[in-house]
Scaffold this motif. Sequence first.
Motif: not given
Length: 791
Positions: A78, A98, A102, A119-120, A122-123, A130
């Motif tokens: 990460c 995602l 993705f 994950c954030s 935004r993701e 983000a």
Amino acid sequence: MKFSEQWLREWVNPPLTAAELAEQLTMAGLEVDSVTPVAGTFSGVVVGEVLSVEPHPDADKLRVCSVSAGAEPLQIVCGAPNVRVGMKVPTALIGALLPGDFKIKKSKLRGVESSGMLCSARELGLSEDAAGLMALPVDAPVGADIRAYLGLDDTCIEVDLTPNRGDCLGLAGIAREIGVLNRCSVAGPAMEPVPAGIEDTFPVQVSAPEACPRYLGRVIRGIDPKAATPLWMQEKLRRGGIRSLGPVVDVTNYVLLELGQPMHAFDLATLSGGIEVRHARAGERLTLLDEKVIELDADSLLIADADKPLALAGIMGGAGSGVSDDTDSLFLECAFFAPARIAGRARRFGLHTDSSHRFERGVDYQLQHRALERATALLLELVGGQAGPVIEVSSDTHLPRVQPITLRAARLQRLLGLRPDDATVEDFLTRLGMEVQAGEGGWQVTPPSFRFDITLEADLIEEIGRVYGYNRLPSSAFQAALEMRPAPEDRVSVRRLRDLLVSRGYQEAVTYSFVDPEIQALVTPDLVPVPLANPISSELSVMRTSLWQGLLRTLQYNLNRQQRRVRLFEHGLNFIQQDNELKQENYIGGLVSGTLMDEQWGEPERVADFFDVKADVEALLALGGRAEAYRFAAGSHPALHPGQTAEILRDGKRVGWLGCVHPELARRLDIESKTFLFELHSATVAQGSAASFREISRFPSVRRDLAIVVDEAVSALALQEVIRETCGDQLLELALFDVYRGKGVEKGRKSIAFGLILQESSRTLTDADVESVALRVVDRLNQNFGATLRD
């Protein structure tokens, strides 16, 4: 107004899909702008817990994490700066999909295997943030599916409300509408009064009761400044378009979305003396929460303490008194501000806030107690502490008064084309919060305190019609008694004026009646414009005194888009202040810039000149059959070029202007091409003469051409007037066909050639008759102007 469908269904839950709900609201007059998922499409994401964080052996910005996701710990690489041991975070497993299609695969990052992804927000398509991983509450169950845990199978519904429906700027109002439309019960959360745990109060004084008829406050002591907003509240706020800012602010925003009542919390430690609701004093300034410093005027309504302004009432709080991470005591306020006293104030300072949006449209003046108790209960639940008694200052004299309205059954039938049965009418109105008393032939209806827009019988009928369903109302052919209205023959309609200009190559423009005061001062500096109380912007802050301002702006717009030939006209009102009265009169104005004709092979390209535009104006004046009543005289206008300006007179009174744009005005507006303007008083131009019969002569006409040499200062118009007067009824037509200066004509003089077409109705003119007329004309011109025949 934006809200979560799931949150709405906690209040009212009809058997409808989100799309059906949106359609129902739109058809009831609450137009739904959008229905969107609260999160992107994804799967295979669970709650993970970071067990350990180690540095990456080959990359300074990467970390190698051990993550528990409900089974064997996973090794995940990460790069987020906020990853830490013990953190709960959304974890995408191998095979997860995602947003953006993705797919998560097992991979190596700089030689280290990574079996998933942290994950954030935004993701996951939850927000645009983000900056780091999305932190979940410490009690989030490891391994739980994140969609189920966060309740992401939800939609955001955004409603575009008209200004009269301020009652629906809260979830409670939307729920009430849904309940009425579906005839189902509405059951929001319990909002019981919170008993005082302490006796602490804070002085409150309202010095402007006409602007703030009701002000409530409450002291809350001993709150936990380190408390966090629970996830359920953060998510409801996020889905309502509001970012979480800490539990105290979040609670006030939550009540705003839920009930539609703006509130504010002050740090009690920053207040001195007491609260005063007053107008600003000379020279006062206020730093707002967004760090913007504003200069206050005497019309600005403030919340202040004994020393300083604290907030711009109904709009935004000040920076010096807001809650912070060290706040342990609050003064919670909840007020009703008169809509007329808030309207336009935010825009004056370049602001538009959730609070001003609601107060401008009208907040329920009986909602403040309920909202304050609701906020108090939520605060005590989230941040702890003890609340003091409710402090209230109100002025019954200045609170709105609701008057009963008579609703006639016959009127209902006439306007809607149907008459629902009495039970249905009473059910609709009662569910809408109204008090209904049946009477003979109708009802006495008292609107609720939250409906500022219901004041007439027609308003009640509209409510019944929209709840019944506009699409269910019967349609029938319109019936009306036709009346032949008189059409004066001596009047020229505005449509004929428009049609003539269109036929001569003009295009009609419709511009704002509000104009830029700077341009106004250049065009009509001698007229004082009428300022707007609440302008849209500083560039549209005064009423126009001439149509030229809008036409020149339109020319600028077209020239900036490479339009070489612009011919525009407009018919509309000018607003002129005269003797303390506003005079509003219609004018027709025009603008010509660029070439006379469109590019073509048959005619050489030529720039339009003064006389081309004068011909268009003369054609307008001739429509009424009184062309001879008008004269063009040299004049002076601040917006027009000296020497290329004519005032248009009718019976000696000025009715318009014609000329070339003044070079200084053209320079200020960046207009490089030569531009001509005209403006005529519409009512005068429209006043013509009734058509009359004149027998056509059976005898031939005779033409005699005269070339007259006169001084440069003598106008063609003056010569024409003398010629017409001398010839009398024998003159059928007079044409000016040549103007010459040069060889054979003395310096300072010019040759003007006229064609006189003569005719008698009773006989044929002889050569002697024609010669006699010509001699009389030359003699009169010589006497009046020193004119001579050109050799």
